[in-house]
Structures are given as C-alpha cells and as structure tokens.
Design a protein around this motif. Structure first.
Motif, PDB file in Angstrom:
ATOM      1  N   SER A  37      46.989  24.151  43.418  1.00  0.00           N
ATOM      2  CA  SER A  37      47.844  23.767  42.296  1.00  0.00           C
ATOM      3  C   SER A  37      47.725  24.745  41.140  1.00  0.00           C
ATOM      4  N   PHE A  38      46.514  25.160  40.817  1.00  0.00           N
ATOM      5  CA  PHE A  38      46.322  26.124  39.736  1.00  0.00           C
ATOM      6  C   PHE A  38      47.000  27.449  40.067  1.00  0.00           C
ATOM      7  N   LEU A  39      46.845  27.912  41.301  1.00  0.00           N
ATOM      8  CA  LEU A  39      47.424  29.200  41.676  1.00  0.00           C
ATOM      9  C   LEU A  39      48.945  29.188  41.594  1.00  0.00           C
ATOM     10  N   ARG A  40      49.544  28.033  41.784  1.00  0.00           N
ATOM     11  CA  ARG A  40      51.001  27.941  41.692  1.00  0.00           C
ATOM     12  C   ARG A  40      51.490  28.148  40.256  1.00  0.00           C
ATOM     13  N   PRO A  58      42.233  44.511  42.885  1.00  0.00           N
ATOM     14  CA  PRO A  58      42.042  44.221  44.315  1.00  0.00           C
ATOM     15  C   PRO A  58      41.707  42.766  44.592  1.00  0.00           C
ATOM     16  N   GLN A  59      41.018  42.087  43.670  1.00  0.00           N
ATOM     17  CA  GLN A  59      40.703  40.676  43.876  1.00  0.00           C
ATOM     18  C   GLN A  59      41.974  39.827  43.850  1.00  0.00           C
ATOM     19  N   ILE A  60      42.849  40.102  42.891  1.00  0.00           N
ATOM     20  CA  ILE A  60      44.104  39.351  42.805  1.00  0.00           C
ATOM     21  C   ILE A  60      44.996  39.698  43.990  1.00  0.00           C
ATOM     22  N   ALA A  61      44.994  40.958  44.397  1.00  0.00           N
ATOM     23  CA  ALA A  61      45.802  41.381  45.549  1.00  0.00           C
ATOM     24  C   ALA A  61      45.359  40.643  46.805  1.00  0.00           C
ATOM     25  N   LYS A  62      44.046  40.434  46.952  1.00  0.00           N
ATOM     26  CA  LYS A  62      43.542  39.718  48.126  1.00  0.00           C
ATOM     27  C   LYS A  62      43.995  38.261  48.106  1.00  0.00           C
ATOM     28  N   VAL A  63      43.941  37.634  46.920  1.00  0.00           N
ATOM     29  CA  VAL A  63      44.403  36.248  46.797  1.00  0.00           C
ATOM     30  C   VAL A  63      45.891  36.160  47.109  1.00  0.00           C
ATOM     31  N   ALA A  64      46.669  37.098  46.574  1.00  0.00           N
ATOM     32  CA  ALA A  64      48.115  37.101  46.814  1.00  0.00           C
ATOM     33  C   ALA A  64      48.423  37.195  48.302  1.00  0.00           C
ATOM     34  N   LEU A  70      52.958  30.716  47.711  1.00  0.00           N
ATOM     35  CA  LEU A  70      52.612  29.591  46.845  1.00  0.00           C
ATOM     36  C   LEU A  70      53.834  28.978  46.175  1.00  0.00           C
ATOM     37  N   ARG A  71      54.990  29.505  46.464  1.00  0.00           N
ATOM     38  CA  ARG A  71      56.200  28.961  45.855  1.00  0.00           C
ATOM     39  C   ARG A  71      56.636  27.661  46.519  1.00  0.00           C
ATOM     40  N   HIS A 231      40.326  32.823  36.827  1.00  0.00           N
ATOM     41  CA  HIS A 231      39.322  32.985  37.885  1.00  0.00           C
ATOM     42  C   HIS A 231      39.926  32.686  39.250  1.00  0.00           C
ATOM     43  N   ALA A 232      40.789  31.665  39.321  1.00  0.00           N
ATOM     44  CA  ALA A 232      41.422  31.332  40.597  1.00  0.00           C
ATOM     45  C   ALA A 232      42.244  32.507  41.117  1.00  0.00           C
ATOM     46  N   GLU A 233      42.922  33.204  40.210  1.00  0.00           N
ATOM     47  CA  GLU A 233      43.683  34.388  40.609  1.00  0.00           C
ATOM     48  C   GLU A 233      42.793  35.432  41.261  1.00  0.00           C
ATOM     49  N   ARG A 234      41.532  35.417  40.906  1.00  0.00           N
ATOM     50  CA  ARG A 234      40.568  36.404  41.400  1.00  0.00           C
ATOM     51  C   ARG A 234      39.684  35.841  42.517  1.00  0.00           C
ATOM     52  N   GLY A 235      40.055  34.677  43.027  1.00  0.00           N
ATOM     53  CA  GLY A 235      39.355  34.121  44.186  1.00  0.00           C
ATOM     54  C   GLY A 235      38.145  33.285  43.874  1.00  0.00           C
ATOM     55  N   SER A 236      37.988  32.823  42.633  1.00  0.00           N
ATOM     56  CA  SER A 236      36.826  32.031  42.244  1.00  0.00           C
ATOM     57  C   SER A 236      37.294  30.702  41.662  1.00  0.00           C
ATOM     58  N   PHE A 237      36.825  29.584  42.251  1.00  0.00           N
ATOM     59  CA  PHE A 237      37.249  28.265  41.779  1.00  0.00           C
ATOM     60  C   PHE A 237      36.275  27.217  42.309  1.00  0.00           C
TER      61      PHE A 237
END
Length: 324
Positions: A37-40, A58-64, A70-71, A231-237
């Motif tokens: 939900s946060f990532l959306r 690179p962290q955000i790219a990996k999450v993406a 997520l749409r 942080h969620a964008e970077r894979g941490s939650f």
C-alpha cells in the motif's frame, strides 16, 4: 496437508497458511499489505512504471523491478503473482533436533547453534532449569532480531511494529496527498486518529484546547509515514528512521527531471498533475469510505438528500467542519 511444503512468511503471525486462499487472506491482514500500500503512493515508482524509465538509485530500481506493476488496485492479484515470491523465506528457520551419536562425524556443526549433552538420569525439571540457564548465556532472548535472519528476497526491517500505527500513518499521508492544503489537525479529526481529542461541537465550532494536541499527534503520523514511504522505495519496511532528501534530488537524473516534475507536480495555476489525477482515480473513493466509517455515519450516507451526504465533500476537503 503437510505445512512444511507451504511457503513460510515471517510477516504472518503463524508463519504458514494451509492453502493458497488462506494465504491470500492472511497476507491481506499482514504487514505485507501495508508495504504494498505504501509503495503504491510513491510518485517515483509510478513514474517509472508509466514511462519505463529506470530510477538512478539502484535500491529503488530493484524495488521497481521486483515489485511489479503497483498500479493495479487489487492486492490479491498482486500477491499471487509477485508478493508471495519476493516475501517467502527461501529456507525455513532451523529447528531443535536430536543428533544421532553414530553420525556425529558427518554432522555439519554450526557456530550459530548450541550443542549440549543432556543426562537422562536426572529429573526433567532440573534439565529444563539448567538448559534455560545455559541458553540465557548465549541467546539474545527478546532482543533477538528475527528479521535479520530472514532469507526472503525482501526482508522485514523489523518484527517490532504495530499494524494499527502503520495503518494510521498510511491514511494520514494519503489524505495529505489527495488534499495537500488541508490543515493537519483536520486530517486527524476526519480520520479519528485519536477519538479522545474531540475538536468539533455539534454546530461545527472548534475546540482549540484539543486541536493543538490532535495537530501534534497527526503531524507525527504524517512525517513518519513519509519516512516509511522513502524507506519502502528503497526496499526497507517498516522503517520510520529519519531520511532526508535534497531539494535538488533527481530520482531519474538530470535528463528526465523536467519530465518527472511535470508529471508529478501540480501547475502554478492549480491544475492537477497526471500523478495527482491518478491518485484521485485510485484512492479518493477509498478515503471517503474510510472517513464515513470512522465518523460512524454509514447509515446517514444512505439518505440521498440527507445533510450528512450533502456536506460530506466539503467536510473531507476541509472547507467546512459541519457534517451532521
């Protein structure tokens, strides 16, 4: 059914669900639902998926890449295709086992395990007492960080969280995204984040003594929610540690910064950005439903010409404090 063959999730209260359907249900009530939900609500991930442009971090790219599209508004669909893959443990936690004496020479002794000799000629209570004493010398007890031992592709940052608090952070932040000019205390009032702080009389007059306390509490949810999203964008939650971005932060680099800002920032004339329009389509109805439920006016909203229904839009936007 052999539960040992089912996926293992550290974010589930009982770790394993007995079937795929029960797993989806469990996931929808877990920390994983709020991670999704946060990532959306991330404009960076939204822009990446809309344009196909890869974030420079690179962290955000990996999450993406790993979290997929997520749409989509259906968590169940996303979980079946993506969530259960990236959150499942690749290895189950170790369990207590009895070593075979005739195979000790083949046993892979692990420095992260405790090996004991237990005499069976003494009382069981004495064995347990001595075992606890020895274990307390080498085990972290309640301080053990279970998340740090995760083998999932995306690990929980911590197991110490309250879903109620995370949910409050989400709704407060979503409210501010949809209504960027509304006062913070009004967000807290509409969402009833602290019912003990009553700020409105029946005639809509404001009680200032409670308004300041509600403003402070709601503001705390808001800034922690923003940190959670970054942080969620970077894979941490879930992670609410402070994280600051420069005003000149360019998530897609200088080459795409103009396009990113045009797509995600409202115009000076008040026109909504494409991103803001998407937020309205995806989340405005859900926020309205949440407010109706938290204000306990579901039955009044069923009256087509009732005051509550006619006043709801202005109440949500903060233009009026009158509701019933």
């Amino acid at each position: 059914m052999n539960l040992n063959r089912r996926p293992f999730f550290k974010g589930f209260p009982k770790f394993v669900a007995a079937s795929d359907e029960l797993e989806v249900d469990e996931a929808g009530r877990s920390i994983y639902y709020w991670w999704w939900s946060f990532l959306r609500l991330s404009p960076v991930l939204w822009f990446a998926q809309e344009t196909g442009i890869k974030p420079t971090d690179p962290q955000i790219a990996k999450v993406a890449e790993s979290f997929g599209d997520l749409r989509t508004r259906y968590f169940d669909t996303w979980w079946r295709s993506t969530g259960r893959v990236i959150f499942a443990e690749s290895k189950r936690p170790a369990s207590v086992q009895l070593l075979a004496l005739d195979q000790l020479h083949e046993h892979p002794f692990d420095p992260n395990k405790l090996y004991l000799e237990v005499p069976l000629s003494i009382r069981q209570q004495t064995i347990v007492k001595q075992f606890k004493a020895l274990l307390s010398d080498v085990h972290a007890g309640r301080g053990l960080d279970l998340a740090a031992h995760s083998q999932a592709e995306f690990k929980l940052h911590t197991k110490r969280y309250r879903l109620h608090t995370i949910e409050a952070e989400y709704w407060v932040m979503l409210y501010r995204l949809l209504y960027p000019n509304i006062e913070v205390w009004r967000i807290g009032d509409r969402l009833q984040v602290a019912p003990q702080h009553r700020v409105r009389d029946g005639d809509g007059s404001i009680l200032n003594s409670s308004k300041h306390a509600l403003n402070s509490l709601t503001g705390r949810y808001l800034y922690k929610g923003r940190y959670s999203l970054l942080h969620a964008e970077r894979g941490s939650f879930p992670n609410t540690d402070a994280i600051e971005l420069s005003a000149r932060h360019q998530p897609f680099g200088l080459k795409h910064q103009t396009d990113y800002r045009a797509a995600t920032q409202d115009g000076k004339d008040g026109t909504k950005s494409v991103w803001a329009q998407w937020l309205d389509r995806e989340f405005a109805a859900g926020l309205k439903f949440e407010i109706v439920c938290r204000q306990h006016v579901e039955h009044k909203m069923k009256m087509p010409d009732g005051k509550t229904r006619l006043r709801m839009a202005a109440f949500i936007s903060g233009e009026s404090d009158l509701l019933s």
